[in-house]
Design a protein around this motif. Structure first.
Motif, PDB file in Angstrom:
ATOM      1  N   VAL A   1       0.860  -1.188   0.000  1.00 53.69           N
ATOM      2  CA  VAL A   1       0.000   0.000   0.000  1.00 53.69           C
ATOM      3  C   VAL A   1       0.895   1.236   0.000  1.00 53.69           C
ATOM      4  N   ILE A   2       0.623   2.133  -0.939  1.00 47.77           N
ATOM      5  CA  ILE A   2       1.363   3.400  -1.015  1.00 47.77           C
ATOM      6  C   ILE A   2       0.408   4.520  -0.620  1.00 47.77           C
ATOM      7  N   LEU A   3       0.792   5.301   0.379  1.00 45.71           N
ATOM      8  CA  LEU A   3      -0.055   6.419   0.807  1.00 45.71           C
ATOM      9  C   LEU A   3       0.480   7.717   0.210  1.00 45.71           C
ATOM     10  N   GLY A   4      -0.306   8.316  -0.658  1.00 42.76           N
ATOM     11  CA  GLY A   4       0.080   9.602  -1.238  1.00 42.76           C
ATOM     12  C   GLY A   4       0.636   9.463  -2.644  1.00 42.76           C
ATOM     13  N   ALA A   5       0.123  10.285  -3.556  1.00 38.96           N
ATOM     14  CA  ALA A   5       0.583  10.251  -4.944  1.00 38.96           C
ATOM     15  C   ALA A   5       1.267  11.553  -5.310  1.00 38.96           C
ATOM     16  N   GLY A   6       2.154  11.998  -4.419  1.00 36.68           N
ATOM     17  CA  GLY A   6       3.010  13.140  -4.737  1.00 36.68           C
ATOM     18  C   GLY A   6       4.241  12.644  -5.476  1.00 36.68           C
ATOM     19  N   TYR A   7       5.295  13.429  -5.422  1.00 34.08           N
ATOM     20  CA  TYR A   7       6.515  13.053  -6.142  1.00 34.08           C
ATOM     21  C   TYR A   7       7.012  11.669  -5.731  1.00 34.08           C
ATOM     22  N   GLY A   8       7.107  11.433  -4.422  1.00 38.16           N
ATOM     23  CA  GLY A   8       7.630  10.155  -3.956  1.00 38.16           C
ATOM     24  C   GLY A   8       6.685   8.996  -4.269  1.00 38.16           C
ATOM     25  N   GLY A   9       5.414   9.177  -3.979  1.00 39.82           N
ATOM     26  CA  GLY A   9       4.434   8.104  -4.166  1.00 39.82           C
ATOM     27  C   GLY A   9       4.263   7.703  -5.619  1.00 39.82           C
ATOM     28  N   ILE A  10       4.193   8.683  -6.504  1.00 44.65           N
ATOM     29  CA  ILE A  10       4.037   8.376  -7.932  1.00 44.65           C
ATOM     30  C   ILE A  10       5.260   7.622  -8.461  1.00 44.65           C
ATOM     31  N   LEU A  11       6.447   8.084  -8.095  1.00 45.19           N
ATOM     32  CA  LEU A  11       7.655   7.399  -8.573  1.00 45.19           C
ATOM     33  C   LEU A  11       7.706   5.970  -8.046  1.00 45.19           C
ATOM     34  N   THR A  12       7.345   5.783  -6.766  1.00 43.94           N
ATOM     35  CA  THR A  12       7.319   4.433  -6.199  1.00 43.94           C
ATOM     36  C   THR A  12       6.342   3.549  -6.982  1.00 43.94           C
ATOM     37  N   ALA A  13       5.163   4.062  -7.195  1.00 41.74           N
ATOM     38  CA  ALA A  13       4.123   3.282  -7.885  1.00 41.74           C
ATOM     39  C   ALA A  13       4.571   2.925  -9.302  1.00 41.74           C
ATOM     40  N   GLN A  14       5.109   3.925 -10.002  1.00 40.82           N
ATOM     41  CA  GLN A  14       5.511   3.659 -11.392  1.00 40.82           C
ATOM     42  C   GLN A  14       6.630   2.626 -11.472  1.00 40.82           C
ATOM     43  N   ARG A  15       7.583   2.716 -10.546  1.00 35.14           N
ATOM     44  CA  ARG A  15       8.691   1.761 -10.574  1.00 35.14           C
ATOM     45  C   ARG A  15       8.238   0.364 -10.151  1.00 35.14           C
ATOM     46  N   LEU A  16       7.331   0.304  -9.206  1.00 32.77           N
ATOM     47  CA  LEU A  16       6.797  -1.003  -8.809  1.00 32.77           C
ATOM     48  C   LEU A  16       6.060  -1.649  -9.986  1.00 32.77           C
ATOM     49  N   GLN A  17       5.276  -0.828 -10.648  1.00 36.68           N
ATOM     50  CA  GLN A  17       4.514  -1.295 -11.803  1.00 36.68           C
ATOM     51  C   GLN A  17       5.446  -1.894 -12.868  1.00 36.68           C
ATOM     52  N   LYS A  18       6.604  -1.289 -13.006  1.00 39.79           N
ATOM     53  CA  LYS A  18       7.564  -1.724 -14.018  1.00 39.79           C
ATOM     54  C   LYS A  18       8.312  -2.985 -13.554  1.00 39.79           C
ATOM     55  N   GLU A  19       8.693  -3.013 -12.288  1.00 42.57           N
ATOM     56  CA  GLU A  19       9.579  -4.071 -11.777  1.00 42.57           C
ATOM     57  C   GLU A  19       8.859  -5.378 -11.454  1.00 42.57           C
ATOM     58  N   ASN A  22       6.619  -8.615 -11.325  1.00 42.84           N
ATOM     59  CA  ASN A  22       6.073  -9.549 -12.296  1.00 42.84           C
ATOM     60  C   ASN A  22       4.576  -9.723 -12.075  1.00 42.84           C
ATOM     61  N   TYR A  23       3.930 -10.291 -13.050  1.00 43.07           N
ATOM     62  CA  TYR A  23       2.494 -10.545 -12.966  1.00 43.07           C
ATOM     63  C   TYR A  23       2.182 -11.384 -11.723  1.00 43.07           C
ATOM     64  N   ASN A  24       1.249 -10.902 -10.928  1.00 42.85           N
ATOM     65  CA  ASN A  24       0.827 -11.609  -9.708  1.00 42.85           C
ATOM     66  C   ASN A  24       1.902 -11.754  -8.629  1.00 42.85           C
ATOM     67  N   GLU A  25       2.932 -10.952  -8.731  1.00 46.29           N
ATOM     68  CA  GLU A  25       3.979 -11.021  -7.706  1.00 46.29           C
ATOM     69  C   GLU A  25       3.560 -10.256  -6.446  1.00 46.29           C
ATOM     70  N   ALA A  26       2.731  -9.207  -6.623  1.00 48.34           N
ATOM     71  CA  ALA A  26       2.227  -8.439  -5.474  1.00 48.34           C
ATOM     72  C   ALA A  26       0.995  -7.648  -5.880  1.00 48.34           C
ATOM     73  N   ILE A  35      -0.446   5.907 -14.115  1.00 49.58           N
ATOM     74  CA  ILE A  35      -0.248   4.512 -13.729  1.00 49.58           C
ATOM     75  C   ILE A  35      -1.210   3.619 -14.508  1.00 49.58           C
ATOM     76  N   ASP A  36      -0.865   2.366 -14.557  1.00 51.11           N
ATOM     77  CA  ASP A  36      -1.675   1.399 -15.290  1.00 51.11           C
ATOM     78  C   ASP A  36      -2.650   0.776 -14.287  1.00 51.11           C
ATOM     79  N   GLU A  37      -3.914   1.099 -14.412  1.00 47.37           N
ATOM     80  CA  GLU A  37      -4.888   0.635 -13.414  1.00 47.37           C
ATOM     81  C   GLU A  37      -5.173  -0.860 -13.517  1.00 47.37           C
ATOM     82  N   PHE A  38      -4.634  -1.511 -14.546  1.00 48.45           N
ATOM     83  CA  PHE A  38      -4.716  -2.975 -14.557  1.00 48.45           C
ATOM     84  C   PHE A  38      -3.689  -3.574 -13.598  1.00 48.45           C
ATOM     85  N   LYS A  39      -2.630  -2.791 -13.345  1.00 46.90           N
ATOM     86  CA  LYS A  39      -1.559  -3.297 -12.491  1.00 46.90           C
ATOM     87  C   LYS A  39      -1.606  -2.740 -11.074  1.00 46.90           C
TER      88      LYS A  39
END
Lengths: 397, 397
Positions: free
Chosen positions: A8-26, A28-32, A70-74
């Motif tokens: 769970v990421i709280l907040g979609a500011g600079y830090g939160g968005i970057l975290t989310a985007q990198r998680l989305q990229k890194e 794997n499918y169904n890994e988390a 962000i990709d709302e499928f992921k």
């Protein structure tokens, strides 16, 4: 606990968005399962807020829908207010529900720090969100309209900006650029308008090279800004501000930019804090909670000289990248990476066509620095949204 | 008294500008001194004020510099406030000086008539000048910004327009057009906004054909206007309005358009008045003063059926033309002309692309009527400023 870990990421500011985007990229499918919680359905560019606040740029250049980033499928996006962080239960209580987590990334924004100055939280406005800057912009213009309805109230044409750090200086510069336009629009003599910048510290833009500071003050003075440096605000009242010197500035508009502290939710969660900020370890984890990462305004880290890093967009973004890597490593049982801040330089805008910058050991001012500022903005848009976002939100003036 | 007569015109509204322009044209060199006194250095289009008030058109489309309308080699322009009309001395006391006259043309604007409703003059705004409409426009937008800063205050999204005559209907139509744009700009659900039109009389737009009135109400209802017709406002408070029915509408924005009365200066001058207006003779002269002409909002004239003409731009302009002729005749010792109102028809705008009109015994509605409205506006611009003014201020949407 589900079979796959919940992040769970709280907040979609600079830090939160970057975290989310990198998680989305890194990941794997169904890994988390990743859930991003944010109060609004948009991300906004905090470093750009001074412009719509002064009315020199639009709100739409200052925010972007999170669903475009962000990709709302992921990643699940939950629009809600966080009410409480329950560390012992591994739960986050939202305004309209509860989320449980295995890994928590606290990337919530900070809050204005009023340093206990009486009246500040009641009577001053702060530049901290889209809603707050809309209010500031409209409040300022309304003062001109009210003044024209009762010209005895010249105090309506006095504007006080408290704080001469980054936000204070960048805002006061935009305001000084906006005043002549408002004067023209409302048939007001520009000589009747006073823009004050009041700062308790002995200098504006602390940390900047003194030569650049002098240049900045010179530019702003020429735009009509009146500085009161080394002068604390003693009290903010419905009528204006009382200064430590005994002077009173009558004003219906006080904008406080004097600093930020950590989010009260972090303190309330039970962490030990200094001005609301939590000293995190080298891996950005909260003390005693290996599954809780804190980045951005609420994290406290020290530079090699032992001084705390100021909370900036730059450090929050870099923390977001490292945080995402470390969450993935934790899930995979791999070794985490220490966060090391890499200073890419600093640019302070001084209004249209003017700025100062320190980067790569060099000093820049004027037009060149203003181009650097644009470059920083554009690079950020590119980082989070690629070329489409640059084209949509970038300002190429 | 100088050797040539002094003519003083008070007010540069529809009546005053027309009088000044016609005098400028008719008078020979050195035949008279003409001075036009106005509070502002611009003339504004009162019939257009409802648009900038709602924020659907700009201030600059609503006014023109007086120096563009008159020849300052022929007419002296004095920008000042009139304080007192001293009939016995043949003097006018200004805020910053005194003018003596041989002929006086009182073309001052009227004042809002509150019919003694408590709180109205304190808490309601009125559409009566450039400054007042700037205030209304900014006040409305500020409510959206304030609401977003505290969403519990849903009353900030309630807007009450008192009066459903010309000004009330034309304004409420523009406001209804503006609301969706404000909602978009401020991320507000349009369903949360309420626009009320409250009128004590049993119908909106009294005097208009009932078929056209029905059409108008239909158009406005579709735009979201909620009518309270046949319902008087009992009191206006800081929190909204109390209606005669006992209902309270909470609102931070009350716009009163319920009527106008004559200027208090006219009453104070010692004339006998009815609602501040002076019954003038057929030549537009004040009773007992052959050298004082009263036109526009402060003059009271009756139609052949014995009913008073409502104070409109149309009648003020026609009076201005006759007034100038009669002043010239008086100076030349010639016979004056009786004023006869020639009704050119009436158009009420209902917002973008919609209007109703009665002209030449016919009824028009919708797009055709909206074109007539534009024609009326353009013809006025042409009358006072020729083609250049039409090109500069005309709206060709």
């Amino acid at each position: 606990m589900s079979t796959i870990p919940k992040i769970v990421i709280l907040g979609a500011g600079y830090g939160g968005i970057l975290t989310a985007q990198r998680l989305q990229k890194e990941l794997n499918y169904n890994e988390a399962d990743v859930t991003l919680v944010n109060r609004h359905d948009y991300h906004y560019f905090t470093t750009h807020l001074h412009m719509p606040a002064a009315g020199t740029d639009s709100i739409e250049h200052t925010r972007v829908s999170i669903s475009k980033l962000i990709d709302e499928f992921k990643i699940d996006l939950v629009k809600s207010n966080v009410q409480e962080i329950r560390l012992s239960d591994k739960k986050v209580v939202l305004q309209d529900g509860t989320l449980s987590y295995d890994y928590l990334v606290i990337a919530l924004g900070g809050e204005p720090e009023s340093f206990g100055i009486p009246g500040l939280s009641e009577y001053a406005m702060t530049i901290r969100s889209i809603n707050s800057v809309r209010l500031i912009r409209q409040h300022i213009e309304y003062q001109f309209a009210l003044f024209k309805a009762d010209e005895s109230r010249t105090d309506r044409l006095n504007f006080v900006v408290g704080g001469a750090g980054f936000s204070g200086i960048e805002f006061v510069a935009e305001l000084a650029d906006r005043i002549p336009k408002l004067c023209k629009e409302y048939d007001v003599d520009p000589n009747m308008v006073n823009v004050y910048n009041v700062e308790a510290a002995p200098t504006v833009l602390p940390g900047f090279d003194p030569e650049l500071v002098d240049y900045a003050m010179d530019v702003l003075r020429k735009k009509g800004v009146q500085f009161k440096i080394g002068v604390a605000i003693k009290e903010c009242t419905p009528d204006g501000v009382l200064l430590a010197t005994g002077e009173e500035i009558k004003s219906a508009t006080v904008i406080w930019t004097g600093g930020i502290r950590g989010n009260r939710l972090v303190e309330a969660a039970g962490f030990e804090t200094a001005r609301g900020r939590v000293k995190v370890d080298d891996y950005l984890r909260a003390p005693g909670y290996d599954n809780v990462f804190i980045i951005g305004d609420n994290s406290l880290m020290f530079n090699p000289e032992g001084r705390p890093y100021p909370p900036t967009a730059q450090i929050a973004m870099q923390q977001g990248v490292t945080c995402a890597q470390n969450v993935v490593s934790a899930i995979r049982g791999k070794e985490m990476k220490k966060f090391v801040f890499s200073n890419k330089g600093t640019v302070a805008s001084l209004g249209k066509g003017e700025a100062i910058a320190s980067a790569f050991g060099k000093k820049y001012k004027g037009w060149v620095a203003a181009q650097l500022k644009k470059l920083v903005d554009i690079r950020y848009l590119f980082t989070i949204g690629g070329i489409p976002l640059v084209l949509k939100k970038g300002r190429f003036l």
